[in-house]
Design an enzyme around this catalytic site. Structure first.
Site, PDB file in Angstrom:
ATOM      1  N   CYS A  32       0.731  -1.147   0.165  1.00 30.44           N
ATOM      2  CA  CYS A  32       0.001  -0.016  -0.030  1.00 30.44           C
ATOM      3  C   CYS A  32       0.878   1.476  -0.130  1.00 30.44           C
ATOM      4  CB  CYS A  32      -1.003   0.040   1.020  1.00 30.44           C
ATOM      5  SG  CYS A  32      -2.448  -0.919   1.035  1.00 30.44           S
ATOM      6  N   HIS A  38      -2.155   2.866  -6.024  1.00 35.04           N
ATOM      7  CA  HIS A  38      -2.658   1.607  -6.415  1.00 35.04           C
ATOM      8  C   HIS A  38      -4.306   1.855  -6.069  1.00 35.04           C
ATOM      9  CE1 HIS A  38      -2.151   0.833  -2.189  1.00 35.04           C
ATOM     10  NE2 HIS A  38      -3.171   0.358  -2.111  1.00 35.04           N
ATOM     11  N   HIS A  40      -8.362   0.734  -5.099  1.00 32.85           N
ATOM     12  CA  HIS A  40      -9.171  -0.236  -4.498  1.00 32.85           C
ATOM     13  C   HIS A  40     -10.873   0.027  -5.063  1.00 32.85           C
ATOM     14  CE1 HIS A  40      -6.648  -1.822  -1.273  1.00 32.85           C
ATOM     15  NE2 HIS A  40      -6.205  -0.523  -1.138  1.00 32.85           N
ATOM     16  N   ASP A  78     -14.989   8.922  -6.449  1.00 28.85           N
ATOM     17  CA  ASP A  78     -14.853   8.007  -7.627  1.00 28.85           C
ATOM     18  C   ASP A  78     -13.994   8.428  -8.542  1.00 28.85           C
ATOM     19  OD1 ASP A  78     -15.780   5.581  -8.645  1.00 28.85           O
ATOM     20  OD2 ASP A  78     -17.203   6.600 -10.047  1.00 28.85           O
ATOM     21  N   HIS A  79     -13.048   7.443  -8.896  1.00 29.51           N
ATOM     22  CA  HIS A  79     -12.003   7.625 -10.101  1.00 29.51           C
ATOM     23  C   HIS A  79     -11.057   8.658  -9.622  1.00 29.51           C
ATOM     24  CE1 HIS A  79     -14.562   5.093 -12.084  1.00 29.51           C
ATOM     25  NE2 HIS A  79     -13.587   4.761 -13.141  1.00 29.51           N
ATOM     26  N   GLU A 123     -12.747  -1.821   2.522  1.00 25.11           N
ATOM     27  CA  GLU A 123     -11.649  -1.297   1.398  1.00 25.11           C
ATOM     28  C   GLU A 123     -11.311  -2.715   0.387  1.00 25.11           C
ATOM     29  OE1 GLU A 123      -7.894   0.933   2.112  1.00 25.11           O
ATOM     30  OE2 GLU A 123      -7.135  -0.933   2.742  1.00 25.11           O
TER      31      GLU A 123
END
Ligand code: NI
Length: 134
Positions: A32, A38, A40, A78-79, A123
């Site tokens: 992480c 990265h 989720h 989001d995104h 998560e």
């Protein structure tokens, strides 16, 4: 009585503590802490507790709760890259715990005081955090 609206958002993050070496960050946060970030697929459960309104039979109109959660939280997260795009995490490590805390604080001020609010954030399928203000 409790009701819940479930929403999802996909977001990138990196867990790290400024001032620590890359090695120390990797030791504590593992994958992480990847400097290239990265993602989720987060699942956000927003639980609202209160009495059933005798006129409507609702605790809260879940359509309105959906609009609140989307408008205040998931449309923004989001995104997104939580570290870079969301000022809430400029100085806070975006762990599952801290994201739940931030979301709770955002929603708490928008929700009628008569309700108890609990935010549960998944998560991964196996890792979850929950915050109710304490
Ligand atoms: Ni992660």
């Amino acid at each position: 009585m409790k009701v819940c609206r479930r929403e999802t958002f996909n977001a990138a993050h990196r867990l790290f503590k400024e001032g620590w070496s890359d090695e120390k960050n990797e030791e504590v946060f593992g994958k992480c802490s990847n400097p290239n970030y990265h993602g989720h697929n987060y699942v956000l459960e927003t639980w609202v507790e209160g009495p059933i309104d005798p006129e409507t039979g609702y605790v809260i109109d879940l359509k309105k709760l959906k609009e609140l959660v989307r408008g205040e939280v998931t449309d923004r997260f989001d995104h997104a890259n939580l570290n870079l795009d969301c000022p809430e995490f400029k100085n806070i490590n975006p762990t599952c715990e801290n994201i739940a805390l931030v979301i709770w604080n955002i929603l708490r001020v928008k929700l009628d005081e008569k309700y108890k609010l609990t935010v549960r954030l998944w998560e991964t399928e196996n890792n979850v955090s929950e915050y109710s203000g304490e």
